[in-house]
Design a protein around this motif. Structure first.
Motif, short mmCIF file in Angstrom:
data_model
loop_
_atom_site.label_atom_id
_atom_site.label_comp_id
_atom_site.label_asym_id
_atom_site.label_seq_id
_atom_site.Cartn_x
_atom_site.Cartn_y
_atom_site.Cartn_z
N MET A 1 -93.52 81.19 -14.95
CA MET A 1 -93.91 79.90 -15.51
C MET A 1 -94.41 78.96 -14.41
N GLU A 2 -93.70 78.98 -13.27
CA GLU A 2 -94.08 78.12 -12.16
C GLU A 2 -95.46 78.49 -11.63
N ALA A 3 -95.72 79.81 -11.52
CA ALA A 3 -97.04 80.27 -11.05
C ALA A 3 -98.13 79.85 -12.01
N HIS A 4 -97.82 79.91 -13.33
CA HIS A 4 -98.79 79.51 -14.34
C HIS A 4 -99.14 78.03 -14.21
N HIS A 5 -98.11 77.19 -14.01
CA HIS A 5 -98.34 75.76 -13.84
C HIS A 5 -99.16 75.49 -12.58
N SER A 6 -98.92 76.27 -11.54
CA SER A 6 -99.66 76.11 -10.30
C SER A 6 -101.15 76.42 -10.52
N GLU A 7 -101.44 77.48 -11.27
CA GLU A 7 -102.83 77.82 -11.55
C GLU A 7 -103.52 76.71 -12.35
N ILE A 8 -102.83 76.18 -13.33
CA ILE A 8 -103.39 75.10 -14.14
C ILE A 8 -103.69 73.88 -13.27
N ARG A 9 -102.77 73.57 -12.35
CA ARG A 9 -102.98 72.43 -11.46
C ARG A 9 -104.21 72.65 -10.59
N ILE A 10 -104.34 73.86 -10.05
CA ILE A 10 -105.49 74.18 -9.19
C ILE A 10 -106.79 74.04 -9.97
N LEU A 11 -106.83 74.61 -11.18
CA LEU A 11 -108.04 74.54 -12.00
C LEU A 11 -108.36 73.09 -12.36
N LYS A 12 -107.33 72.29 -12.62
CA LYS A 12 -107.54 70.88 -12.96
C LYS A 12 -108.13 70.13 -11.77
N GLU A 13 -107.61 70.34 -10.58
CA GLU A 13 -108.11 69.65 -9.39
C GLU A 13 -109.57 70.03 -9.11
N ILE A 14 -109.87 71.32 -9.23
CA ILE A 14 -111.24 71.77 -9.01
C ILE A 14 -112.18 71.18 -10.07
N ALA A 15 -111.75 71.18 -11.33
CA ALA A 15 -112.58 70.66 -12.42
C ALA A 15 -112.88 69.19 -12.22
N GLU A 16 -111.86 68.41 -11.80
CA GLU A 16 -112.07 66.98 -11.58
C GLU A 16 -113.11 66.74 -10.49
N LEU A 17 -113.04 67.54 -9.44
CA LEU A 17 -114.00 67.40 -8.35
C LEU A 17 -115.41 67.78 -8.80
N LEU A 18 -115.52 68.85 -9.57
CA LEU A 18 -116.83 69.32 -10.03
C LEU A 18 -117.46 68.33 -11.00
N ASN A 19 -116.64 67.69 -11.82
CA ASN A 19 -117.17 66.75 -12.81
C ASN A 19 -117.75 65.50 -12.17
N GLU A 20 -117.34 65.19 -10.94
CA GLU A 20 -117.81 63.98 -10.27
C GLU A 20 -119.12 64.20 -9.52
N GLY A 21 -119.44 65.45 -9.23
CA GLY A 21 -120.57 65.73 -8.33
C GLY A 21 -121.92 65.73 -9.02
N THR A 22 -122.94 65.27 -8.28
CA THR A 22 -124.32 65.30 -8.79
C THR A 22 -125.29 65.90 -7.78
N GLU A 23 -124.83 66.17 -6.57
CA GLU A 23 -125.69 66.73 -5.52
C GLU A 23 -125.11 68.07 -5.10
N ILE A 24 -125.89 69.14 -5.23
CA ILE A 24 -125.35 70.49 -5.17
C ILE A 24 -124.69 70.81 -3.83
N ASN A 25 -125.40 70.65 -2.72
CA ASN A 25 -124.85 71.12 -1.44
C ASN A 25 -123.58 70.38 -1.05
N GLY A 26 -123.58 69.05 -1.19
CA GLY A 26 -122.38 68.28 -0.87
C GLY A 26 -121.22 68.65 -1.77
N LEU A 27 -121.52 68.86 -3.06
CA LEU A 27 -120.48 69.22 -4.02
C LEU A 27 -119.86 70.56 -3.67
N LEU A 28 -120.68 71.55 -3.35
CA LEU A 28 -120.16 72.88 -3.03
C LEU A 28 -119.27 72.85 -1.80
N SER A 29 -119.63 72.05 -0.81
CA SER A 29 -118.80 71.95 0.40
C SER A 29 -117.44 71.36 0.06
N GLU A 30 -117.43 70.30 -0.76
CA GLU A 30 -116.15 69.68 -1.15
C GLU A 30 -115.29 70.64 -1.95
#
Length: 371
Positions: A1-30
Motif C-alpha cells: 500500500m505504501e509503495a502504491h501511494h508513493s507511485e501516485i505521489r510521483i505521478l502527481k508531482e510529474i503531472a503538475e510540472l507538465l501541466n505548467e509547461g509551455t516550452e518543450i526544452n525547458g519543460l523536459l529538463s525540469e
C-alpha cells in the motif's frame, strides 16, 4: 500500500510540472530532474526523434563526463541500440534493459569517467499512435529494473508524451491565430489606408491638370508621385501580411509577388511540391525577402527561382546575375538583417541557409529544409 501511494505521489508531482509547461526544452529538463529526484535514479537523458529518424538531445541530467564532454558530443553523434529499436518499431514499451552502446564505446576508449553507469532503461515517449522520442534513465551499477519500476517509468513517459502533444497543438493554434490576425490587418490596410492613398493620388493628378501655374503643377505632381510610391509600399506590405495565391502553392505565390515587384521570375520546379504549413510559410517569407533584395540591389530584372523536393527535403534557390557584393562564407557573419532573418527562419525548421555572392557576378540564396 505504501509503495502504491508513493507511485501516485510521483505521478502527481510529474503531472503538475507538465501541466505548467509551455516550452518543450525547458519543460523536459525540469521534468527529467524531478523524475530522477523522486525515483532515486542518478542519470537520465531524453532524445526527441524526427519522423526521418534524426535525433536531438533535448534534455540531460547528471551525465557522466564520458558522455558529456565536448558539449555532449558522444550523445549527439552516431547511432545507438535504443534509437535503432525506436526507429524500426521494435521499441514499443519500457525495456529492461538495454546496454548502452555509447557507454560501451567510452569504455572501449579506456575512459574511466562513466560514474559506474553501464546500463539504462529505455522508454518510448508517445501519446496514442504518435511517437516523440525516448526517455533513458539509469544509476551506477544498476543492471536491472523490476517490472513495477518499468511500469512507473512507462506511466511517466506517457505523461511526457501527452504534454508534448498538447504543446504542439498549442503551437498550431497560436500559428492559426497569428495568420487570422495578419489577414484581418491586411484587410484593414487595404480597405482604409490603401484607398486613401489611391484617392490622394487621383486628387493630386486632378490638381496638376487643373492648374496653369508651373510651381503649383510641380507640387501636385510631386504629391502624386509620393502617393504612388506609398501605395506601392502598402501593397507590398499587404502581400507580406496575407500572400494572395499561396493557396495555389508557393511557386505561384512567389511568381505573382515577383511580377508585382516588376521582376521577370523564371521558375524551375521538380518533384511534387506539397509542403507542411510551417515549411511553406518559411519559404514564402524567405522568398519575399530574397526577391525584394533582387529588386532593390541587383540592377537586373531576371531572377531564377528553383524549387525541388526529394528525399524528405525541399530546396529553394533564388539567383540573379546582378551587382552582387563581396561575401566570404568562411567569415561566418551574415552582412544584413534581411539575410540574417532568412537564415534564422531556415534554421528554426532545422534547415540550411547558403549564401553566395561576389561583385558583378550576382547573388544566390539556397534554402534546404527537411520535410
Amino acid at each position: 500500500m505504501e509503495a502504491h501511494h508513493s507511485e501516485i505521489r510521483i505521478l502527481k508531482e510529474i503531472a503538475e510540472l507538465l501541466n505548467e509547461g509551455t516550452e518543450i526544452n525547458g519543460l523536459l529538463s525540469e521534468v527529467l530532474a524531478k523524475l530522477l529526484h523522486v525515483t532515486g535514479l542518478s542519470s537520465g537523458w531524453i532524445f526527441l526523434v524526427e519522423p526521418d529518424g534524426k535525433h536531438m538531445l533535448a534534455a540531460k541530467e547528471n551525465l557522466p563526463h564520458a558522455l558529456a564532454y565536448n558539449d555532449c558530443e558522444p550523445m549527439c553523434t552516431g547511432d545507438c541500440w535504443c534509437l535503432d529499436r525506436y526507429n524500426n518499431g521494435r521499441l514499443q514499451k519500457a525495456t529492461n534493459i538495454i546496454e548502452c552502446k555509447r557507454i560501451e564505446s567510452a569504455l572501449a576508449m579506456k575512459r574511466e569517467d562513466t560514474n559506474g553507469l553501464t546500463h539504462h532503461a529505455t522508454i518510448p515517449l508517445r501519446a496514442g499512435n504518435e511517437k516523440f522520442g525516448i526517455l533513458n534513465v539509469g544509476a551506477p551499477n544498476k543492471t536491472h529494473f523490476e517490472p513495477e519500476e518499468l511500469a512507473l517509468l512507462e506511466s511517466i513517459a506517457f505523461q511526457i508524451g501527452t504534454a508534448l502533444k498538447r504543446i504542439k497543438l498549442i503551437e498550431v493554434e497560436q500559428e492559426t491565430a497569428l495568420t487570422a490576425e495578419r489577414n484581418r490587418l491586411a484587410r484593414d490596410l487595404h480597405d482604409s489606408v490603401s484607398q486613401l492613398l489611391f484617392s490622394l493620388r487621383l486628387t493630386a493628378r486632378g490638381g496638376a491638370e487643373m492648374t496653369a501655374d508651373k510651381e503649383t503643377k510641380e507640387t501636385f505632381t510631386y504629391i502624386q508621385d509620393l502617393a504612388q510610391e506609398a501605395l506601392s509600399e502598402m501593397r507590398a506590405l499587404i502581400w507580406q501580411l496575407r500572400p494572395r495565391g499561396l493557396e495555389n502553392g508557393i511557386t505561384s505565390a512567389l511568381l505573382d509577388y515577383g511580377q508585382m515587384l516588376g521582376l521577370k521570375v523564371e521558375p524551375e520546379v521538380s518533384g511534387v511540391i506539397s509542403l507542411p504549413g510551417k515549411v511553406e510559410e518559411a519559404l514564402w517569407r524567405i522568398g519575399q525577402e530574397a526577391l525584394a533584395n533582387c529588386k532593390k540591389h541587383s540592377g537586373q530584372e531576371k531572377v531564377l527561382l528553383r524549387l525541388s523536393m526529394e528525399a524528405h527535403q525541399v530546396e529553394m534557390l533564388i539567383s540573379d546575375c546582378g551587382n552582387g557584393f563581396y561575401y566570404d562564407d568562411k567569415q561566418g557573419e551574415i552582412p544584413t538583417l534581411g539575410l540574417q532573418s532568412m537564415k534564422k527562419r531556415a534554421e528554426h525548421l532545422k534547415g540550411q541557409f547558403k549564401l553566395k555572392s561576389s561583385p558583378d557576378k550576382g547573388t544566390t540564396i539556397q534554402i534546404i529544409i527537411p520535410v
